[in-house]
Design a protein around this motif. Structure first.
Motif, mmCIF file in Angstrom:
data_model
loop_
_atom_site.group_PDB
_atom_site.id
_atom_site.type_symbol
_atom_site.label_atom_id
_atom_site.label_comp_id
_atom_site.label_asym_id
_atom_site.label_seq_id
_atom_site.Cartn_x
_atom_site.Cartn_y
_atom_site.Cartn_z
ATOM 1 N N GLY A 1 0.810 -1.217 0.000
ATOM 2 C CA GLY A 1 0.000 0.000 0.000
ATOM 3 C C GLY A 1 0.841 1.263 0.000
ATOM 4 O O GLY A 1 0.427 2.285 -0.541
ATOM 5 N N ARG A 2 2.001 1.182 0.604
ATOM 6 C CA ARG A 2 2.918 2.334 0.655
ATOM 7 C C ARG A 2 3.901 2.346 -0.524
ATOM 8 O O ARG A 2 4.757 3.219 -0.609
ATOM 9 C CB ARG A 2 3.723 2.312 1.962
ATOM 10 N N ASP A 3 3.792 1.335 -1.407
ATOM 11 C CA ASP A 3 4.684 1.199 -2.560
ATOM 12 C C ASP A 3 6.143 1.050 -2.107
ATOM 13 O O ASP A 3 7.058 1.623 -2.697
ATOM 14 C CB ASP A 3 4.543 2.395 -3.506
ATOM 15 N N ILE A 4 6.321 0.267 -1.049
ATOM 16 C CA ILE A 4 7.654 0.004 -0.506
ATOM 17 C C ILE A 4 8.058 -1.420 -0.892
ATOM 18 O O ILE A 4 7.369 -2.378 -0.519
ATOM 19 C CB ILE A 4 7.668 0.153 1.025
ATOM 20 N N PRO A 5 9.144 -1.594 -1.645
ATOM 21 C CA PRO A 5 9.550 -2.941 -2.032
ATOM 22 C C PRO A 5 10.084 -3.733 -0.843
ATOM 23 O O PRO A 5 10.760 -3.180 0.028
ATOM 24 C CB PRO A 5 10.649 -2.698 -3.070
ATOM 25 N N VAL A 6 9.754 -5.018 -0.817
ATOM 26 C CA VAL A 6 10.229 -5.918 0.231
ATOM 27 C C VAL A 6 11.050 -7.016 -0.433
ATOM 28 O O VAL A 6 10.553 -7.719 -1.330
ATOM 29 C CB VAL A 6 9.060 -6.543 1.020
ATOM 30 N N PHE A 7 12.290 -7.166 0.000
ATOM 31 C CA PHE A 7 13.199 -8.145 -0.582
ATOM 32 C C PHE A 7 13.470 -9.266 0.416
ATOM 33 O O PHE A 7 13.484 -9.044 1.627
ATOM 34 C CB PHE A 7 14.516 -7.476 -0.983
ATOM 35 N N LEU A 8 13.717 -10.455 -0.133
ATOM 36 C CA LEU A 8 14.021 -11.620 0.699
ATOM 37 C C LEU A 8 15.424 -12.109 0.377
ATOM 38 O O LEU A 8 15.734 -12.422 -0.774
ATOM 39 C CB LEU A 8 13.014 -12.744 0.444
ATOM 40 N N THR A 9 16.274 -12.172 1.394
ATOM 41 C CA THR A 9 17.632 -12.657 1.203
ATOM 42 C C THR A 9 17.865 -13.875 2.090
ATOM 43 O O THR A 9 17.132 -14.123 3.042
ATOM 44 C CB THR A 9 18.663 -11.551 1.527
ATOM 45 N N GLY A 10 18.896 -14.643 1.742
ATOM 46 C CA GLY A 10 19.147 -15.885 2.457
ATOM 47 C C GLY A 10 18.413 -17.058 1.839
ATOM 48 O O GLY A 10 18.214 -18.086 2.492
ATOM 49 N N ILE A 11 18.025 -16.931 0.583
ATOM 50 C CA ILE A 11 17.286 -17.978 -0.112
ATOM 51 C C ILE A 11 18.083 -18.447 -1.330
ATOM 52 O O ILE A 11 18.661 -17.634 -2.055
ATOM 53 C CB ILE A 11 15.880 -17.483 -0.542
#
Length: 340
Positions: A265-275
């Motif tokens: 909703g805030r247009d904030i990207p969320v990244f996943l690391t350690g995969i």
């Protein structure tokens, strides 16, 4: 020997930069260890006594313990390395640094100098140089040998674990130390000379353009754990980095779903690391992907935090650049197959 422009007119020179850390520490009268500008030159004396004949052009720019590393120190180191590389006689740069935040500084240098024409090394020591357990001299000697034998241009860390030979690590692949452990490892075992993908992208930020926010409070870096409390977004928040469990999973809880929904909703990207790209498709991974989390496969969490800090301070399309392979950060799939 690494190629140097107009090398016929210049005698090749190794540039050494001292910043403090354990490798530059001395024992004080009260029994504590403390670095100081100039202390690190003991390393060069030890190297010459061991038979080294190379010539060095040296400077001491900092005298800090690396756990006190701040953005201003990173900027000073970047400026010093950039200045050294501009000299036509430079065939390599060696930066002496503390161990605690070595992986962070290594990542900064690994991205910003990914296009360097000669090798750049970060050198540390697990103990002060006059301690029998110190590996600073071995790390330094291995880096010098790499340069002298024509090692490829790039940014590296040379490090000798206990009972092992020194290993050359890509600067953007270092994992954090295990608790109370002084060993150094690379993500998925991707050390030199196993290589990196050939089709790499040029990092969009040049050293001369570097400007870092003194506190990265525009980033949310979240390590997952049972019972975790998720932080609140602020008007400053530009991106989120989730550090997964070892399987690449995150909790598929209601509060995590609400958190990810708010991020969208805030247009904030969320990244996943350690995969890893070969990770089993647990339903919790599927949950993350369906909630819009962007996976950063086969990369070290520390380097992804550093990369995100750099990008959010300099470029607009952060999500697109985070997906690209910069500075040998991504372990090649052929190595991953052997690792799994």
């Amino acid at each position: 020997m690494a190629a140097i422009s107009s090398c016929a007119r210049y005698k090749p020179m190794l540039y050494t930069i001292f910043t403090g850390g354990t490798i530059g520490s001395e024992k004080k009268a009260d029994g504590t260890f403390s670095p100081g500008e100039g202390n690190g030159y003991q390393l060069l004396q030890m190297y010459r006594k061991s038979g080294g004949t190379e010539e060095f052009r040296s400077e001491s720019i900092l005298g800090i313990l690396s756990e006190n590393l701040a953005a201003k120190h990173i900027q000073e180191m970047v400026a010093a390395v950039d200045s050294a590389l501009k000299n036509e006689d430079c065939e390599g740069v060696l930066v002496m640094h503390g161990t605690d935040t070595m992986a962070y500084t290594a990542a900064f240098l690994g991205y910003l100098f990914s296009a360097a024409s000669v090798p750049v090394f970060l050198i540390t020591s697990r103990a002060p140089l006059d301690d029998p357990t110190a590996n600073g001299l071995a790390n330094f000697a291995a880096a010098v040998q790499f340069i002298r034998e024509g090692g490829k241009p790039g940014v590296y860390v040379s490090y000798q674990n206990l009972g092992e030979e020194p290993v050359i690590h890509y600067a953007t692949r270092l994992l954090r130390h295990d608790a109370a452990d002084e060993g150094v490892r690379s993500v998925l075992g991707g050390i030199y000379p196993k290589g990196a993908d050939l089709a790499e992208d040029i990092f969009p930020v040049l050293p001369q353009q570097l400007r870092l926010t003194q506190d990265a409070d525009h980033l949310l870096r979240i390590e997952v754990y049972p019972g975790m409390k998720l932080p609140q977004f602020t008007d400053k928040t530009k991106a989120v980095l989730l550090e997964a469990f070892h399987s690449g999973t995150i909790p598929a809880s209601d509060k995590m779903r609400r958190f990810l929904t708010e991020a969208r909703g805030r247009d904030i990207p969320v990244f996943l690391t350690g995969i890893a790209s070969g990770a089993r498709n647990y339903e919790t991974i599927d949950f993350a992907l369906k909630e819009g989390v962007i996976p950063l496969y086969d990369r070290a969490p520390i380097s992804q935090y550093v990369k995100l800090w750099l990008l959010t301070d300099h470029v607009t399309d952060v999500a697109d650049e985070m997906k690209k392979n910069h500075g040998h950060e991504t372990v090649p799939y052929r190595l991953l197959e052997n690792h799994l």
